[in-house]
Scaffold this motif. Structure first.
Motif, PDB file in Angstrom:
ATOM      1  N   HIS A 199      94.919  -0.405 -41.570  1.00 32.22           N
ATOM      2  CA  HIS A 199      95.877  -0.779 -42.611  1.00 32.22           C
ATOM      3  C   HIS A 199      95.723   0.203 -43.763  1.00 32.22           C
ATOM      4  CE1 HIS A 199      98.665  -3.399 -44.607  1.00 32.22           C
ATOM      5  NE2 HIS A 199      97.859  -3.620 -45.618  1.00 32.22           N
ATOM      6  N   PRO A 200      96.807   0.875 -44.193  1.00 30.09           N
ATOM      7  CA  PRO A 200      96.666   1.981 -45.145  1.00 30.09           C
ATOM      8  C   PRO A 200      96.445   1.564 -46.593  1.00 30.09           C
ATOM      9  CG  PRO A 200      98.977   1.656 -44.596  1.00 30.09           C
ATOM     10  CD  PRO A 200      98.198   0.728 -43.712  1.00 30.09           C
ATOM     11  N   ASP A 201      96.707   0.320 -46.931  1.00 25.96           N
ATOM     12  CA  ASP A 201      96.606  -0.122 -48.328  1.00 25.96           C
ATOM     13  C   ASP A 201      95.200  -0.642 -48.616  1.00 25.96           C
ATOM     14  OD1 ASP A 201      96.871  -1.184 -50.844  1.00 25.96           O
ATOM     15  OD2 ASP A 201      98.435  -2.628 -50.334  1.00 25.96           O
ATOM     16  N   PRO A 202      94.437   0.017 -49.502  1.00 25.31           N
ATOM     17  CA  PRO A 202      93.071  -0.436 -49.796  1.00 25.31           C
ATOM     18  C   PRO A 202      93.002  -1.606 -50.767  1.00 25.31           C
ATOM     19  CG  PRO A 202      93.567   1.495 -51.100  1.00 25.31           C
ATOM     20  CD  PRO A 202      94.768   1.258 -50.225  1.00 25.31           C
ATOM     21  N   SER A 203      94.148  -2.055 -51.264  1.00 26.80           N
ATOM     22  CA  SER A 203      94.162  -3.114 -52.288  1.00 26.80           C
ATOM     23  C   SER A 203      93.659  -4.435 -51.733  1.00 26.80           C
ATOM     24  CB  SER A 203      95.586  -3.322 -52.813  1.00 26.80           C
ATOM     25  OG  SER A 203      96.145  -2.125 -53.271  1.00 26.80           O
ATOM     26  N   ARG A 204      93.200  -5.288 -52.626  1.00 32.07           N
ATOM     27  CA  ARG A 204      92.904  -6.659 -52.246  1.00 32.07           C
ATOM     28  C   ARG A 204      94.212  -7.366 -51.892  1.00 32.07           C
ATOM     29  NH1 ARG A 204      87.675  -7.779 -53.288  1.00 32.07           N
ATOM     30  NH2 ARG A 204      86.604  -6.478 -54.828  1.00 32.07           N
ATOM     31  N   ILE A 205      94.138  -8.227 -50.909  1.00 32.99           N
ATOM     32  CA  ILE A 205      95.344  -8.903 -50.406  1.00 32.99           C
ATOM     33  C   ILE A 205      95.531 -10.191 -51.211  1.00 32.99           C
ATOM     34  CG2 ILE A 205      96.523  -9.766 -48.361  1.00 32.99           C
ATOM     35  CD1 ILE A 205      95.773  -6.787 -48.253  1.00 32.99           C
ATOM     36  N   ARG A 206      96.293 -10.088 -52.290  1.00 37.89           N
ATOM     37  CA  ARG A 206      96.408 -11.212 -53.220  1.00 37.89           C
ATOM     38  C   ARG A 206      97.750 -11.935 -53.164  1.00 37.89           C
ATOM     39  NH1 ARG A 206      92.282 -11.364 -56.921  1.00 37.89           N
ATOM     40  NH2 ARG A 206      91.035  -9.481 -57.220  1.00 37.89           N
ATOM     41  N   THR A 207      98.698 -11.437 -52.392  1.00 36.21           N
ATOM     42  CA  THR A 207     100.024 -12.050 -52.358  1.00 36.21           C
ATOM     43  C   THR A 207     100.447 -12.306 -50.912  1.00 36.21           C
ATOM     44  OG1 THR A 207     101.269  -9.972 -52.188  1.00 36.21           O
ATOM     45  CG2 THR A 207     100.661 -10.726 -54.421  1.00 36.21           C
ATOM     46  N   PRO A 208     101.369 -13.245 -50.709  1.00 36.42           N
ATOM     47  CA  PRO A 208     101.880 -13.471 -49.350  1.00 36.42           C
ATOM     48  C   PRO A 208     102.493 -12.206 -48.750  1.00 36.42           C
ATOM     49  CG  PRO A 208     102.492 -15.310 -50.770  1.00 36.42           C
ATOM     50  CD  PRO A 208     101.891 -14.254 -51.662  1.00 36.42           C
ATOM     51  N   GLU A 209     103.189 -11.413 -49.567  1.00 38.48           N
ATOM     52  CA  GLU A 209     103.803 -10.185 -49.058  1.00 38.48           C
ATOM     53  C   GLU A 209     102.743  -9.232 -48.517  1.00 38.48           C
ATOM     54  OE1 GLU A 209     106.808  -6.583 -50.453  1.00 38.48           O
ATOM     55  OE2 GLU A 209     105.962  -7.923 -51.965  1.00 38.48           O
ATOM     56  N   GLN A 210     101.648  -9.061 -49.261  1.00 38.72           N
ATOM     57  CA  GLN A 210     100.566  -8.198 -48.777  1.00 38.72           C
ATOM     58  C   GLN A 210      99.961  -8.758 -47.492  1.00 38.72           C
ATOM     59  OE1 GLN A 210      98.311  -8.266 -52.563  1.00 38.72           O
ATOM     60  NE2 GLN A 210      98.222  -6.032 -52.353  1.00 38.72           N
ATOM     61  N   GLY A 211      99.843 -10.089 -47.426  1.00 37.71           N
ATOM     62  CA  GLY A 211      99.322 -10.721 -46.218  1.00 37.71           C
ATOM     63  C   GLY A 211     100.218 -10.460 -45.019  1.00 37.71           C
ATOM     64  N   ARG A 212     101.533 -10.526 -45.235  1.00 37.43           N
ATOM     65  CA  ARG A 212     102.475 -10.251 -44.146  1.00 37.43           C
ATOM     66  C   ARG A 212     102.391  -8.789 -43.700  1.00 37.43           C
ATOM     67  NH1 ARG A 212     105.576 -13.982 -47.221  1.00 37.43           N
ATOM     68  NH2 ARG A 212     106.630 -12.331 -48.392  1.00 37.43           N
ATOM     69  N   GLU A 213     102.196  -7.885 -44.659  1.00 41.06           N
ATOM     70  CA  GLU A 213     102.073  -6.466 -44.317  1.00 41.06           C
ATOM     71  C   GLU A 213     100.822  -6.225 -43.474  1.00 41.06           C
ATOM     72  OE1 GLU A 213     102.144  -4.680 -48.155  1.00 41.06           O
ATOM     73  OE2 GLU A 213     104.329  -4.728 -48.333  1.00 41.06           O
ATOM     74  N   LEU A 214      99.729  -6.889 -43.840  1.00 46.68           N
ATOM     75  CA  LEU A 214      98.500  -6.747 -43.062  1.00 46.68           C
ATOM     76  C   LEU A 214      98.683  -7.352 -41.671  1.00 46.68           C
ATOM     77  CD1 LEU A 214      95.542  -6.012 -42.711  1.00 46.68           C
ATOM     78  CD2 LEU A 214      94.933  -8.131 -43.902  1.00 46.68           C
ATOM     79  N   ALA A 215      99.334  -8.505 -41.593  1.00 48.09           N
ATOM     80  CA  ALA A 215      99.593  -9.134 -40.295  1.00 48.09           C
ATOM     81  C   ALA A 215     100.445  -8.220 -39.421  1.00 48.09           C
ATOM     82  CB  ALA A 215     100.257 -10.495 -40.483  1.00 48.09           C
ATOM     83  N   ALA A 216     101.383  -7.508 -40.042  1.00 51.63           N
ATOM     84  CA  ALA A 216     102.222  -6.572 -39.291  1.00 51.63           C
ATOM     85  C   ALA A 216     101.399  -5.398 -38.771  1.00 51.63           C
ATOM     86  CB  ALA A 216     103.363  -6.070 -40.169  1.00 51.63           C
ATOM     87  N   THR A 217     100.455  -4.908 -39.582  1.00 51.24           N
ATOM     88  CA  THR A 217      99.562  -3.841 -39.111  1.00 51.24           C
ATOM     89  C   THR A 217      98.722  -4.327 -37.935  1.00 51.24           C
ATOM     90  OG1 THR A 217      99.403  -2.758 -41.280  1.00 51.24           O
ATOM     91  CG2 THR A 217      97.598  -2.377 -39.743  1.00 51.24           C
ATOM     92  N   LEU A 218      98.179  -5.542 -38.057  1.00 50.81           N
ATOM     93  CA  LEU A 218      97.380  -6.113 -36.966  1.00 50.81           C
ATOM     94  C   LEU A 218      98.215  -6.239 -35.701  1.00 50.81           C
ATOM     95  CD1 LEU A 218      94.732  -7.500 -35.977  1.00 50.81           C
ATOM     96  CD2 LEU A 218      95.768  -9.661 -36.737  1.00 50.81           C
ATOM     97  N   GLY A 219      99.463  -6.698 -35.853  1.00 50.58           N
ATOM     98  CA  GLY A 219     100.344  -6.852 -34.699  1.00 50.58           C
ATOM     99  C   GLY A 219      99.720  -7.746 -33.636  1.00 50.58           C
TER     100      GLY A 219
END
Length: 256
Positions: free
Chosen positions: A141-161
């Motif tokens: 996952h390219p974003d090093p930020s802490r996952i603090r929002t639902p949108e960030q969580g969805r982006e991480l879930a998309a990377t995980l696939g």
């Protein structure tokens, strides 16, 4: 089954899950895979909710009674008043939304796994036979930020696939599994694989497992074997935890 019996069964299941989650967190802390950061959760059967430890509780002292029940929007449904879940709870909730096959999630800050994201083109290769679980891939996952929002969580879930693990750039690792014992085994093996890659790289050019080797490993590692192997690893670390006083002896019946 009548409603009273259903409610009793659900309560028994949730109590067992409470003990498993608390034990898993303590054991991963004992292995230095969790520290003051990182978290483990489980999906609650039949509910759009998860169970997770709190934001501030020491990972070395997580107790079944202190765990929080949180809905997929991050709202605490059950827990001590004023106690908050980890700030990155949306890692867990958005993965559960996206992956109905996943029942346990661990976000770890394993040092060797994290280091692999800090070199140009860095990735985790499949080095040990246990890594066959991740043969479909370990995306970064390219974003090093802490996952603090639902949108960030969805982006991480998309990377995980559809995969069972991911690396988070300059941040840590993500493991998903069918059960809490399986996610403990995965977290330990993830760091072992990263360590093996780092050690091999100091000796010469690494030779990851080939497709042919992974094909053979897959044939000898059907789902029932993987579940049995995870149970074996779980029992080993539970017994070690009891022996050194990390896990109370009274928890053992619910951990077998």
């Amino acid at each position: 089954m009548n409603k009273v019996a259903e409610r009793s069964l659900r309560n028994d299941q949730e109590e067992r899950l409470r003990i498993q989650v608390a034990a898993c967190v303590r054991l991963l802390h004992m292995q230095k895979i969790l520290s003051y950061n990182g978290h483990v959760s489980t999906r609650l059967p039949g509910r759009d909710a998860l169970m997770i430890h709190s934001l501030v509780e020491s990972r070395a002292e997580v107790a079944p009674a202190s765990l929080l029940v949180v809905d997929f929007d991050g709202r605490v449904l059950d827990g001590e008043e004023g106690v908050k879940p980890p700030s990155e709870v949306f890692i867990h909730s958005e993965i559960y939304r996206a992956r109905p096959d996943v029942n346990a999630v661990a976000h770890v800050h394993s040092e060797n796994a994290l280091a692999l994201t800090l070199v140009k083109g860095g990735k985790m290769h499949l080095m040990r036979c246990d890594s066959v679980r991740w043969r479909s891939g370990i995306p970064v996952h390219p974003d090093p930020s802490r996952i603090r929002t639902p949108e960030q969580g969805r982006e991480l879930a998309a990377t995980l696939g559809p995969h069972n693990a991911a690396l988070m750039r300059a941040h840590g690792g993500l493991l998903v599994a069918e059960t809490i014992p399986s996610v403990l085994a995965a977290a330990i093996q993830f760091e072992e694989n990263a360590r093996a890659q780092m050690l091999a790289a100091t000796a010469g050019e690494i030779q990851p497992l080939t497709k042919l080797e992974l094909d053979e490993l897959s044939k000898s590692s059907p789902p029932e074997f993987m579940a049995h192997y995870a149970s074996k690893i779980w029992k080993y670390y539970v017994q070690e935890g009891i022996a050194v006083g990390i896990i109370p002896e009274s928890w053992k019946p619910e951990l077998n």
